[in-house]
Design an enzyme around this catalytic site. Sequence first.
Site, short mmCIF file in Angstrom:
data_model
loop_
_atom_site.label_atom_id
_atom_site.label_comp_id
_atom_site.label_asym_id
_atom_site.label_seq_id
_atom_site.Cartn_x
_atom_site.Cartn_y
_atom_site.Cartn_z
N ASP A 155 0.86 -1.18 0.00
CA ASP A 155 0.00 0.00 0.00
C ASP A 155 0.90 1.23 0.00
O ASP A 155 1.86 1.32 0.78
CB ASP A 155 -0.90 0.01 1.24
CG ASP A 155 -2.00 1.06 1.13
OD1 ASP A 155 -3.06 0.73 0.58
OD2 ASP A 155 -1.76 2.19 1.58
N ASN B 10 -2.46 13.84 -4.93
CA ASN B 10 -3.59 14.26 -5.76
C ASN B 10 -4.15 15.61 -5.29
O ASN B 10 -4.52 16.46 -6.11
CB ASN B 10 -4.69 13.21 -5.72
CG ASN B 10 -4.33 11.97 -6.53
OD1 ASN B 10 -3.55 12.04 -7.47
ND2 ASN B 10 -4.89 10.83 -6.14
N HIS C 101 -3.89 15.12 -10.24
CA HIS C 101 -3.97 13.68 -10.55
C HIS C 101 -2.87 13.23 -11.50
O HIS C 101 -2.47 12.06 -11.49
CB HIS C 101 -5.34 13.35 -11.14
CG HIS C 101 -6.44 13.41 -10.13
ND1 HIS C 101 -6.65 12.40 -9.21
CD2 HIS C 101 -7.38 14.36 -9.86
CE1 HIS C 101 -7.69 12.70 -8.44
NE2 HIS C 101 -8.15 13.91 -8.80
N ASP D 229 -0.79 9.99 -10.87
CA ASP D 229 -0.61 8.88 -11.82
C ASP D 229 0.86 8.57 -12.02
O ASP D 229 1.25 7.40 -12.11
CB ASP D 229 -1.26 9.23 -13.16
CG ASP D 229 -2.78 9.23 -13.10
OD1 ASP D 229 -3.32 8.73 -12.09
OD2 ASP D 229 -3.43 9.74 -14.04
N ASP E 86 -4.23 2.95 -4.69
CA ASP E 86 -2.80 2.86 -4.37
C ASP E 86 -2.44 1.51 -3.77
O ASP E 86 -1.46 1.39 -3.05
CB ASP E 86 -2.41 3.99 -3.41
CG ASP E 86 -3.24 3.95 -2.12
OD1 ASP E 86 -4.14 3.10 -2.02
OD2 ASP E 86 -2.99 4.78 -1.23
#
Length: 555
Positions: A430, A438, A443, A447, A473
């Site tokens: 994780d 973000n 974003h 990404d 994630d």
Amino acid sequence: MPATPAAHPAPAQTALAAAKSLFAAGGPFALDRNPVLLLGPAGEILAANGAAAPLVKGVADPAPDLAAAVASARNGSAGRLAAIELTGADGKPLSLDLTLLPCAGDGGTGVLLLGRDISLERALRGALIDSRQRFKELIDAAADFTWEVDAEGAFAFVSGPLAMGYPPADLIGRKPRDFAIAEGAEMAFHGDGPHGGSEIWMRAAGGRPICLLVQAQPLSATGTFRGARGLARDITAQKARETELAEARHRERLVVHLLRSLRRTIDPAEAIATALNTAIQAVGADFGRVARFGTEGAVEALGGDTTPADSILIQAASQAPEGVAMIQDGHRLGLAFLCRHDGRRVGLLILWRDATRGDWLADDLFLLGELAEQLAVLIEQLKGHEQLKHLSTTDALTGLLNRRGFETTLARVVERARHAHHGGALVYVDLDNFKQINDRFGHAQGDAALIATANILRNQMRARDPIGRLGGDEFVAWIDEVDRAEAIAKAVALQEAAKSLASFAPGTEKPLGFSIGIAMLRPSDADSLDALMARADEAMYRIKHGGKGSYVVVD
């Protein structure tokens, strides 16, 4: 050394075009004194020799039996009309023994009519029927040889210059069974029971097998066998034509079967296997394979068997303008067809068979050419099918397996690990503090961080270890054949590598990092796949609630 590739064959000529070419000046039909006529698919006259004028008139207004025979031949059935009556060019009656052969062409099926003038033969039969000597001559004209066997079953008389390739004197005193291929075939020369009028296979001079139509009559109707006499006609060529016709029909049935099977088969890979099996059966091959051209021209197998000489065939077919190549490698004959789609070469059909079975026939090449076209379509469909499958199992952003793809792969690798009695580790990863990227940087930056995380996992894992993105994630990987200590070492290495992610969140209070939950699979573990995944979830739950940036192992 493999044989040098043979020159590619000329394109297969249709039967109708081949028949028409025989009427050219100096050709066999042009020189034939008997009438020969070629009708097109619509009944039009395509060619006729000089003796065919009466036959041309006959087909213009045909008698019912002639019209029916022509229609039957146009539907693919060869036929024969005995003693058809026409009017000759001199106005006198003309009797013909007429053979009708179907000739397939690009626009349909034409009919080749081969006439034999039997007017004189019929006249002789009527005029000489009462003469024993002349009757013998008539019988000789109707058979290859006449014969008589004595009470011992040995030849006592044989007519004609040759009988089964032997001078008659060489047969006198010998028994038919000396030449019979099948046991009991000599009984056809006794003229009793079911053997009267039999087709039997005999061994002619030089060991050549021939088929004789033998008709016999015992010399004595009752009592002890005293001998028999009769006629024998060599019908080997006729049997060969019948066999060729039967094989052609068999190939037609195979093509129909192929097309029906392909319509019923949804999976392109299964359809390709069906097409390959059909090709092998249709031309009497021993084995073969279908391949396709991959990236940079590499040849990828799609099914079937291969030999080292395949590479020679592939190279020869690729260089041939028509995309067809034949070679001989030892005792085998090889044949390769390029499969083209929209002008592009997409694959290959390769077949091998024993060289003792003879060369590939024109019919074989025609049929395989049709199959190659079908295979080209199937290969393209398979490519699209694989692309769709890839899209359905791959995460679009990172290129890793998506949840569906990873769980399918995990089931397979875990089953293999249990079967091989070795362990492994299911690793959940994780990305800590990802939301702030973000929120603060957008974003696109988020990404980029996810793609970087995927690359870290690729670099840290082995090529054989599957990696997936479960969503957001959350990432997951399977590490095959590792124990607890090795799994922990891998977790530490991942967390060290994760430090490079700091560049995606500059100036933030909470650094990016990895929380790692590990579930171990021991060789003796009998838990289900769901239980293994539940342990990995438990490990991740512990690390999330016990402080991020670390790892937890659940055995």
